[in-house]
Design a protein around this motif. Sequence first.
Motif, PDB file in Angstrom:
ATOM      1  N   TRP A 149       0.892  -1.116   0.130  1.00 17.20           N
ATOM      2  CA  TRP A 149       0.082  -0.023  -0.046  1.00 17.20           C
ATOM      3  C   TRP A 149       1.037   1.454  -0.033  1.00 17.20           C
ATOM      4  O   TRP A 149       2.187   1.183   0.311  1.00 17.20           O
ATOM      5  N   PHE A 150       0.253   2.383  -0.418  1.00 15.49           N
ATOM      6  CA  PHE A 150       1.026   3.772  -0.537  1.00 15.49           C
ATOM      7  C   PHE A 150       0.022   4.770  -0.217  1.00 15.49           C
ATOM      8  O   PHE A 150      -0.952   4.851   0.042  1.00 15.49           O
ATOM      9  N   ALA A 151       0.820   5.819   0.089  1.00 14.38           N
ATOM     10  CA  ALA A 151       0.303   7.083   0.596  1.00 14.38           C
ATOM     11  C   ALA A 151       1.155   8.343   0.177  1.00 14.38           C
ATOM     12  O   ALA A 151       2.210   8.105   0.245  1.00 14.38           O
ATOM     13  N   ASN A 152       0.514   9.623  -0.259  1.00 14.93           N
ATOM     14  CA  ASN A 152       1.205  10.616  -0.454  1.00 14.93           C
ATOM     15  C   ASN A 152       0.565  11.908  -0.213  1.00 14.93           C
ATOM     16  O   ASN A 152      -0.566  11.802   0.294  1.00 14.93           O
ATOM     17  N   ARG A 153       1.383  12.966  -0.191  1.00 17.38           N
ATOM     18  CA  ARG A 153       0.831  14.247   0.242  1.00 17.38           C
ATOM     19  C   ARG A 153      -0.273  14.947  -0.668  1.00 17.38           C
ATOM     20  O   ARG A 153      -0.197  14.507  -1.976  1.00 17.38           O
ATOM     21  N   VAL A 154      -1.079  15.619  -0.158  1.00 16.23           N
ATOM     22  CA  VAL A 154      -2.196  16.319  -0.941  1.00 16.23           C
ATOM     23  C   VAL A 154      -2.081  17.901  -0.317  1.00 16.23           C
ATOM     24  O   VAL A 154      -1.683  17.984   0.687  1.00 16.23           O
ATOM     25  N   VAL A 155      -2.763  18.769  -0.992  1.00 18.80           N
ATOM     26  CA  VAL A 155      -3.293  20.096  -0.408  1.00 18.80           C
ATOM     27  C   VAL A 155      -4.170  19.901   0.459  1.00 18.80           C
ATOM     28  O   VAL A 155      -5.320  19.477   0.045  1.00 18.80           O
ATOM     29  N   VAL A 156      -4.081  20.276   1.640  1.00 21.38           N
ATOM     30  CA  VAL A 156      -5.385  20.487   2.552  1.00 21.38           C
ATOM     31  C   VAL A 156      -5.569  22.041   2.905  1.00 21.38           C
ATOM     32  O   VAL A 156      -4.669  22.588   3.152  1.00 21.38           O
ATOM     33  N   TYR A 201      10.067  16.397   2.408  1.00 18.63           N
ATOM     34  CA  TYR A 201       9.272  15.280   1.811  1.00 18.63           C
ATOM     35  C   TYR A 201       8.762  16.089   0.424  1.00 18.63           C
ATOM     36  O   TYR A 201       8.544  15.362  -0.545  1.00 18.63           O
ATOM     37  N   PHE A 202       8.189  17.253   0.950  1.00 19.46           N
ATOM     38  CA  PHE A 202       7.503  17.992  -0.334  1.00 19.46           C
ATOM     39  C   PHE A 202       8.591  18.281  -1.324  1.00 19.46           C
ATOM     40  O   PHE A 202       8.431  18.090  -2.559  1.00 19.46           O
ATOM     41  N   PHE A 203       9.518  18.867  -0.854  1.00 19.01           N
ATOM     42  CA  PHE A 203      10.747  19.188  -1.591  1.00 19.01           C
ATOM     43  C   PHE A 203      11.315  17.860  -2.454  1.00 19.01           C
ATOM     44  O   PHE A 203      11.281  18.088  -4.017  1.00 19.01           O
ATOM     45  N   ASP A 204      11.414  16.764  -1.931  1.00 19.46           N
ATOM     46  CA  ASP A 204      11.676  15.844  -2.429  1.00 19.46           C
ATOM     47  C   ASP A 204      10.565  15.287  -3.737  1.00 19.46           C
ATOM     48  O   ASP A 204      11.085  14.547  -4.793  1.00 19.46           O
ATOM     49  N   GLY A 205       9.352  15.476  -3.425  1.00 18.35           N
ATOM     50  CA  GLY A 205       8.347  15.391  -4.529  1.00 18.35           C
ATOM     51  C   GLY A 205       8.556  16.252  -5.499  1.00 18.35           C
ATOM     52  O   GLY A 205       8.530  15.757  -6.692  1.00 18.35           O
ATOM     53  N   ILE A 206       9.071  17.437  -5.504  1.00 15.72           N
ATOM     54  CA  ILE A 206       9.037  18.380  -6.491  1.00 15.72           C
ATOM     55  C   ILE A 206      10.546  18.006  -7.329  1.00 15.72           C
ATOM     56  O   ILE A 206      10.271  18.008  -8.707  1.00 15.72           O
ATOM     57  N   GLY A 306       5.235  15.924  -8.783  1.00 17.40           N
ATOM     58  CA  GLY A 306       5.579  14.659  -8.149  1.00 17.40           C
ATOM     59  C   GLY A 306       5.452  14.807  -6.783  1.00 17.40           C
ATOM     60  O   GLY A 306       5.488  15.529  -5.830  1.00 17.40           O
ATOM     61  N   VAL A 307       5.530  13.417  -6.357  1.00 22.62           N
ATOM     62  CA  VAL A 307       5.396  13.298  -4.596  1.00 22.62           C
ATOM     63  C   VAL A 307       6.290  12.227  -4.354  1.00 22.62           C
ATOM     64  O   VAL A 307       6.598  11.364  -4.925  1.00 22.62           O
ATOM     65  N   PHE A 308       6.524  12.484  -3.058  1.00 20.05           N
ATOM     66  CA  PHE A 308       6.864  11.151  -2.445  1.00 20.05           C
ATOM     67  C   PHE A 308       6.201  10.281  -1.874  1.00 20.05           C
ATOM     68  O   PHE A 308       5.088  10.380  -1.259  1.00 20.05           O
ATOM     69  N   LEU A 309       6.302   8.870  -2.356  1.00 21.43           N
ATOM     70  CA  LEU A 309       5.585   7.860  -2.103  1.00 21.43           C
ATOM     71  C   LEU A 309       5.917   7.020  -0.688  1.00 21.43           C
ATOM     72  O   LEU A 309       7.061   6.315  -0.802  1.00 21.43           O
ATOM     73  N   GLY A 310       5.195   7.324   0.377  1.00 23.77           N
ATOM     74  CA  GLY A 310       5.360   6.485   1.450  1.00 23.77           C
ATOM     75  C   GLY A 310       4.533   5.333   1.343  1.00 23.77           C
ATOM     76  O   GLY A 310       3.715   5.330   0.496  1.00 23.77           O
ATOM     77  N   GLY A 311       5.190   4.125   2.018  1.00 19.64           N
ATOM     78  CA  GLY A 311       4.209   3.012   1.904  1.00 19.64           C
ATOM     79  C   GLY A 311       4.988   1.949   2.497  1.00 19.64           C
ATOM     80  O   GLY A 311       5.915   1.845   3.197  1.00 19.64           O
ATOM     81  N   SER A 312       4.429   0.624   2.216  1.00 16.42           N
ATOM     82  CA  SER A 312       4.799  -0.496   2.756  1.00 16.42           C
ATOM     83  C   SER A 312       5.058  -1.767   1.839  1.00 16.42           C
ATOM     84  O   SER A 312       4.051  -1.874   0.786  1.00 16.42           O
ATOM     85  N   ASN A 313       5.951  -2.622   1.669  1.00 13.16           N
ATOM     86  CA  ASN A 313       5.985  -3.802   1.241  1.00 13.16           C
ATOM     87  C   ASN A 313       5.748  -4.986   1.936  1.00 13.16           C
ATOM     88  O   ASN A 313       5.786  -4.915   3.481  1.00 13.16           O
TER      89      ASN A 313
END
Length: 426
Positions: A149-156, A201-206, A306-313
Amino acid sequence: MKRKLIAAIGVAGMLVSVAACGGTDSKDDGKKAGADGFKGETLTVWAMDGSTPPNWTKDLTAEFEKKTGAKLKFEVQKWEGIQQKLTTALSEENPPDVFEIGNTQTAAYAKTGGLADLGDLKKEIGADWAENFNKASVVDGKQYAAPWWFANRVVVYNKAVFKEAGVTEVPKTRDEFFKALDKIKAKGKAEPLYLPGQNWYFFDGITIGKGADLIKKDGDKWVSNLDDPKIGEAAELYKKYQAYSKAPKDKDEATPQQADVFAKGKTGAFIGMGWEAGTAVKANPALEKDIGYFTIPGETADKPEGVFLGGSNFAVAEGSKKQALAKEFLKLALSDKFEGALAKESGVIPNKESLNSNLTGNPVAEAAAPSAKFGGTTPLIPEWAAVENNPNPIKTYLTAVLNGKTPAEAAKQVEGELNKRLSQKQ
C-alpha cells in the motif's frame, strides 16, 4: 520512517490496529494450496500498527484458513524500534514468516540476506503492479518484496478562507494555485500557505517531478548530486511556495505541528498527509466543515506535481520454514479482492492503478491518487538511512536557499556532510 494511513471515513480519522498473538514452528514440506493443503501449519505475519484494518484482517484470515487449512496469526508491531527488532528476528532460527517493511527500508533488509527472492511470485501475480510502486521491492535486479500500500501528500485547504478570497474553483495547475494564494494574500486576513522551510518530503516530490536525483554514483561510491541544475530548479520552486508562508525557514512541518497551526483557522492551506487534517479537527472541531483536499498541482492539469510515496511492502523471511505457505498468503493479500478491500477500508493507494475505483468517496484518497503514478521515493540504497538523521543535510540545503544562497552555493555548503553520510558502513 513512521507512517500513518489515510482513514476511509470522516476527516482522516485514525485507523484501528488489530492485536494478535504469535505463531508456532513447523516445517514447510512443499505442500500445495487447497483445502487442508497445509493443515496443522500456522503462518506468522508481522504487520505494523495501523496497517491491518479489522474487516480486511477478518475476511483475509477466514479465506486464507479455508483455502489452505492453516492458521493465520497477525502480530502487530510498533514502528518505533522495528528495524532493530526485525533485524534481530531475521537472524534467529524462527523469524516471522511474512512481514511488513517500509518501502524505503527494503534495500537495507535485502542487503543483509534476510529476505527471500519473490521473483516467481512477481511473475505469477505482479504483472500489473505499478512500476514506480514496485521499484522499492527490487534490489540488484531481484524481487525481494512485494508492493502492498502507498500514501502521498495532498493540499489540505480551508474552504472558507479560499471562498472569502474569491477562489471558487479548486486549482488544477501550479499557476492556478499560485493565483489562488495571491488572492488570499491580497485579502490580508489569512496566511495563504503554511510551509516551513524544511518540509523536505514535499521538496523531494518536486525533485521527482523534475526528473532529478538527489545523489549519483561516482565510481563505486554514492555522492551528492545537489549541484544538478534540475535540483536547483526544484529548490527555486520550493522557495516560491515558501514565500507565501510565515513559517520558520529552519524548521520542519513537525516543529510546530503544521496541523496545529492550520487548526487555528487562519491558514489557507498546507501540504501534508490526509491524517493531519484529523489532527486539526481534533484541536478545532468547528473546522471540519471547512476542510477540503486537492491534488498538488503540476505545470499542466494532466500531470500533477511529483510526490514522495510513503508506503509498505510485504516480504518473506529467507529463514522461514513455511515459504510456500507464505506465498499462498501473499497471493491472497495482494489479490485484486483484498488490495481493493484494503484501499476501500483504509483509504490507501493500492498497488495497481486499476484498483483506484475503490477510493471513490474518500476525499483524501481521491486527491492523492492522481499524483501517485507520478511519485517516487528517496534513494533506494541502504546508505540513505544515515542521510535523514538530524541534522539532515537536505534540510540544511533548503534553509540556505531560502536565506539567500543560490542553489549551487547551498549545494556546496552541504555536499561534504552528505558525502560523509553516504560513505558510512551499513
